[in-house]
Scaffold this active site. Structure first.
Site, PDB file in Angstrom:
ATOM      1  CB  SER A  51      -0.917   0.080   1.160  1.00  0.00           C
ATOM      2  OG  SER A  51      -0.199   0.242   2.599  1.00  0.00           O
ATOM      3  CE  LYS A 143      -2.806   2.189   4.633  1.00  0.00           C
ATOM      4  NZ  LYS A 143      -2.781   1.363   3.642  1.00  0.00           N
TER       5      LYS A 143
END
EC number: 3.4.21.89
Length: 390
Positions: A51, A143
């Protein structure tokens, strides 16, 4: 002649520790020291998913600083040292909730900023094996922060805007493209361009896969081959230089098309390429309660603010049995997205990250192991060792 003994002479000799006791003391000291370092200063993490590619690769080992944003005091003191949710190699919980303490954050020397790569405890229960873990034991995610408290964030055709200004893409961020060629490409070709975890050929259809018949060129005898790839703009520009590449198209959803599972739907017709505008909650800010704010902030009020006896519906919210017409946030929140924006389960899907879920700032990669190397001697990615994270 009288004999005079000093105090040291009169003191009995200290018994020598057995080898087993010395080993035990050494191990105990190491565990205590490692626990304190892990809690107060820095913790090691591994990247398990793509990701954040190509900024962070699957198999990267990195250090995360607790000092940047301030160390949190633990809410779960009864825990096996150096564990997270389970005892190593088992499904046995490594903690007890018999004692739960309030969490406080020690002073840090900075705050979370737009563009920081952040490790945090992911909030939703469904991303924590449907177990209601204490905050500090929820699953760790990594993230990039794209929205801080008070920011107005919007995604337009895969571009992120913060307070109306385009947020520059991270240099090595990836997005999804459909590559049309007259050549059949193999895994070795994709590996050459670091497309190792995100590509599909026509034999592996996905929801965004387009039948090859759409790409047959009636003016030529050859049939084009299509590949769905996730890669960087730099690589896309390199691929465009090959004469056998006949087209590269961004693969994105259209504005106004609602995608299931996106945060705020079905009240808002959003998808992961076109999302918002949405205001990131800020401590002390008061919002009115209506159908629109309930869709965006109802889960926050119900799950992360420490309110008891919350009943939420699409048309109203009750706290302690009393309907409310407005609400003032008790803490700050953040909006997180993966650098591999088309292959990231992030805030576009599950919402905001509360301030008390922030773990620390990712600072550098100290080791990187390719999980599927083409040759055994390429297992270590030497060019990624001791790389700072930007």
């Amino acid at each position: 002649m009288s004999e005079v003994k000093t105090r040291a002479d009169r003191k009995p000799a200290k018994a020598k520790k057995s080898p087993l006791r010395e080993w035990f003391d050494s191990i105990l000291f190491a565990v205590v020291a490692a626990t304190l370092i892990r809690w107060l200063f820095m913790e090691a993490f591994t990247i398990p998913t793509p990701s954040m590619e190509n900024s962070l690769m699957v198999g990267d080992f990195l250090f995360v600083s607790k000092l940047h944003y301030g160390t949190r005091t633990t809410t779960t003191p009864l825990q096996v040292p150096l564990t997270h949710q389970k005892i190593w190699g088992t499904n046995i919980p490594s903690y007890s909730t018999a004692i739960q303490l309030p969490s406080y954050r020690l002073p840090g020397f900075t705050s979370v900023k737009n563009g920081d790569v952040v490790v945090f405890n992911v909030p939703p229960k469904y991303l924590n094996d449907n177990i209601d873990y204490p905050v500090d034991l929820k699953t760790n995610y990594i993230k990039r922060c794209v929205g801080i408290p008070g920011d107005v964030l919007e995604v337009r055709q895969r571009e992120v805007y913060v307070n109306g200004t385009l947020l520059p893409k991270p240099p090595r961020s990836e997005q999804k493209y459909f590559l049309k060629t007259t050549e059949v490409l193999d895994a070795a070709f994709f590996r050459k361009y670091d497309i190792v975890n995100d590509y599909r050929d026509p034999g592996q259809p996905t929801e965004n896969w387009k039948p090859l018949e759409q790409y047959n060129d009636s003016t030529k005898s050859s049939t084009m081959v299509g590949y769905s790839i996730n890669t960087t703009e730099t690589v896309i520009n390199q691929l465009k230089g090959f004469d056998w590449v006949k087209g590269i198209e961004p693969m994105s959803d259209k504005p106004g098309e609602m995608s299931p599972g996106i945060y705020g739907t079905p009240t808002f017709k959003w998808n992961h390429d076109n999302f918002g505008p949405i205001t990131v909650p800020k401590q002390g800010v008061t919002i009115p309660i209506n159908a629109q704010t309930i869709a965006l902030y109802g889960p926050v009020i119900e799950l992360y603010e420490g309110n008891e006896n919350v009943v939420s519906s699409p048309t109203g919210i009750k706290i302690g049995g009393k309907p409310i017409t407005s609400y003032t946030f008790k803490q700050d929140y953040y909006f997180m997205m993966g650098d591999n924006r088309d292959n990231s389960l992030d805030s576009r899907f599950w919402g905001f990250v509360p301030a008390d879920h922030i773990v620390g700032k990712a600072v550098f990669v100290w080791m990187s192991l390719d999980p599927n190397p083409d040759k055994w001697y390429n297992k270590i990615r030497w060019n990624r060792l001791f790389r700072t994270i930007d």
